[in-house]
Motif scaffolding. Structure first.
Motif, PDB file in Angstrom:
ATOM      1  N   SER A  40       0.832  -1.210   0.000  1.00 56.81           N
ATOM      2  CA  SER A  40       0.000   0.000   0.000  1.00 56.81           C
ATOM      3  C   SER A  40       0.862   1.254   0.000  1.00 56.81           C
ATOM      4  O   SER A  40       0.495   2.270  -0.605  1.00 56.81           O
ATOM      5  N   THR A  44       0.726   4.134  -2.744  1.00 53.97           N
ATOM      6  CA  THR A  44       0.440   5.513  -2.337  1.00 53.97           C
ATOM      7  C   THR A  44       1.464   6.483  -2.923  1.00 53.97           C
ATOM      8  O   THR A  44       1.103   7.549  -3.432  1.00 53.97           O
ATOM      9  N   CYS A  47       0.745   6.802  -6.562  1.00 55.86           N
ATOM     10  CA  CYS A  47      -0.474   7.598  -6.776  1.00 55.86           C
ATOM     11  C   CYS A  47      -0.201   9.079  -6.572  1.00 55.86           C
ATOM     12  O   CYS A  47      -0.636   9.918  -7.377  1.00 55.86           O
ATOM     13  N   ALA A 105      -5.906   8.530  -1.168  1.00 56.75           N
ATOM     14  CA  ALA A 105      -4.719   7.687  -1.033  1.00 56.75           C
ATOM     15  C   ALA A 105      -4.347   7.499   0.436  1.00 56.75           C
ATOM     16  O   ALA A 105      -3.922   6.400   0.839  1.00 56.75           O
ATOM     17  N   LEU A 108      -6.703   4.864   1.809  1.00 48.51           N
ATOM     18  CA  LEU A 108      -6.328   3.513   1.389  1.00 48.51           C
ATOM     19  C   LEU A 108      -5.086   3.027   2.133  1.00 48.51           C
ATOM     20  O   LEU A 108      -4.981   1.838   2.464  1.00 48.51           O
ATOM     21  N   THR A 144     -12.379   2.138  -5.750  1.00 53.91           N
ATOM     22  CA  THR A 144     -11.116   2.125  -6.492  1.00 53.91           C
ATOM     23  C   THR A 144     -11.328   1.611  -7.911  1.00 53.91           C
ATOM     24  O   THR A 144     -10.691   2.104  -8.860  1.00 53.91           O
ATOM     25  N   TYR A 245      -3.716  -0.715  -6.085  1.00 52.55           N
ATOM     26  CA  TYR A 245      -4.625  -0.631  -4.933  1.00 52.55           C
ATOM     27  C   TYR A 245      -5.735  -1.671  -5.038  1.00 52.55           C
ATOM     28  O   TYR A 245      -6.117  -2.301  -4.038  1.00 52.55           O
TER      29      TYR A 245
END
Length: 292
Positions: A40, A44, A47, A105, A108, A144, A245
């Motif tokens: 993750s 991130t 992203c 983000a 998540l 997502t 994701y």
């Protein structure tokens, strides 16, 4: 001799305490690093980078495109008033995309920390997850998926100005090439009216020959063209991050569901074993009382 012995013992105790403290810090660091959801975290960072490139470069490229059209293709303000309004709307949308995906983000990433913590608790036989937690993961997975489709559409839309600028760049490069056999360079034109960017009655609406090469040499054309390419790359990176994701969320949801079912089965089995053991003890007590 007697005075040096206590000093040596105290030094040994201090060294031992320091070793225990360093060991404790090391174990604490390992424990903290073990709770980081690295998948993750990578998604991130990707992203953030993709959205920053798309929003920043796209905003500046739109401004440069409007300046280039005003200076060379549509000198009457009323002809490109609609285009200016549309570009301003797109820039406001870019502001919203940047703000929203920054928050999304982070959410998540927080979900990744929650799932990693649940997995660690399961390994410690202290696994506790609720239906609400699994529903939150499923909800994020659905969102997502939708955002990934939206950014795929944005990626395709961003490719349009890259294609238009690429055509102009190639046309100018062909005119400047010493190997080109162009007898009448003024006959080579780029008419932006055919793309629907400005109205058909806009003046001049097109650029030919040396005027076209001068436009390709301007800073707004060069900067806008390359910024659109970077914005396209940023949109692609964001799509990859959202797909990443999506895979993480799907794996987390499946793992939480399977782990919860396994944990419920183990609880039922433990309870049945306890009931059987209690029943066996009661039978043994009855048998011993009957023999007596």
């Amino acid at each position: 001799m007697d005075g040096t012995k206590p000093a040596m013992e105290s030094n040994a105790e201090e060294t031992q305490d320091e070793g225990q403290e360093s060991k404790g810090c090391f174990e604490c660091c390992i424990k903290c690093l073990g709770g980081v959801p690295y998948a993750s975290l990578v998604a991130t960072i990707l992203c953030f980078s993709g959205v920053a490139l798309f929003c920043g470069c796209g905003h500046v490229a739109l401004t440069g495109t409007l300046t280039m059209l005003e200076n060379h293709f549509s000198r009457i303000t009323s002809d490109h008033a609609t285009l200016a309004a549309v570009i301003q709307i797109f820039q406001y949308i870019i502001y919203g995309i940047a703000s929203f995906f920054f928050v999304y983000a982070i959410l998540l990433l927080g979900e990744g920390f929650y799932t990693t913590s649940a997995i660690k608790k399961e390994l410690q036989s202290d696994f506790k997850t609720t239906i609400c937690g699994r529903c939150i993961t499923a909800f994020f997975m659905f969102l997502t998926y939708i955002f990934a489709l939206v950014f795929i559409a944005i990626f395709c839309f961003t490719a349009i100005p890259v294609f238009l600028f690429f055509n102009m760049w190639n046309t100018c490069a062909a005119m400047r090439s010493p190997d080109s056999n162009i007898t009448y360079p003024d006959s080579i034109c780029v008419d932006v009216r055919q793309y629907g960017v400005i109205p058909l009655n806009a003046t001049p609406g097109k650029a030919c020959g040396s005027t076209l090469t001068d436009i390709c040499s301007t800073s707004e054309f060069y900067l806008s063209y390359h910024l659109y390419i970077v914005a396209l790359a940023g949109a692609g990176a964001t799509v990859i991050a959202l797909i990443h994701y999506l895979m993480i969320l799907a794996a987390n949801w499946a793992y939480l569901k399977t782990a919860a079912s396994t944990h419920d089965y183990q609880d039922i089995k433990t309870k049945d074993d306890q009931d059987l053991e209690a029943e066996a003890r009661s039978k043994d007590g009855q048998n011993s009382s009957s023999y007596s």
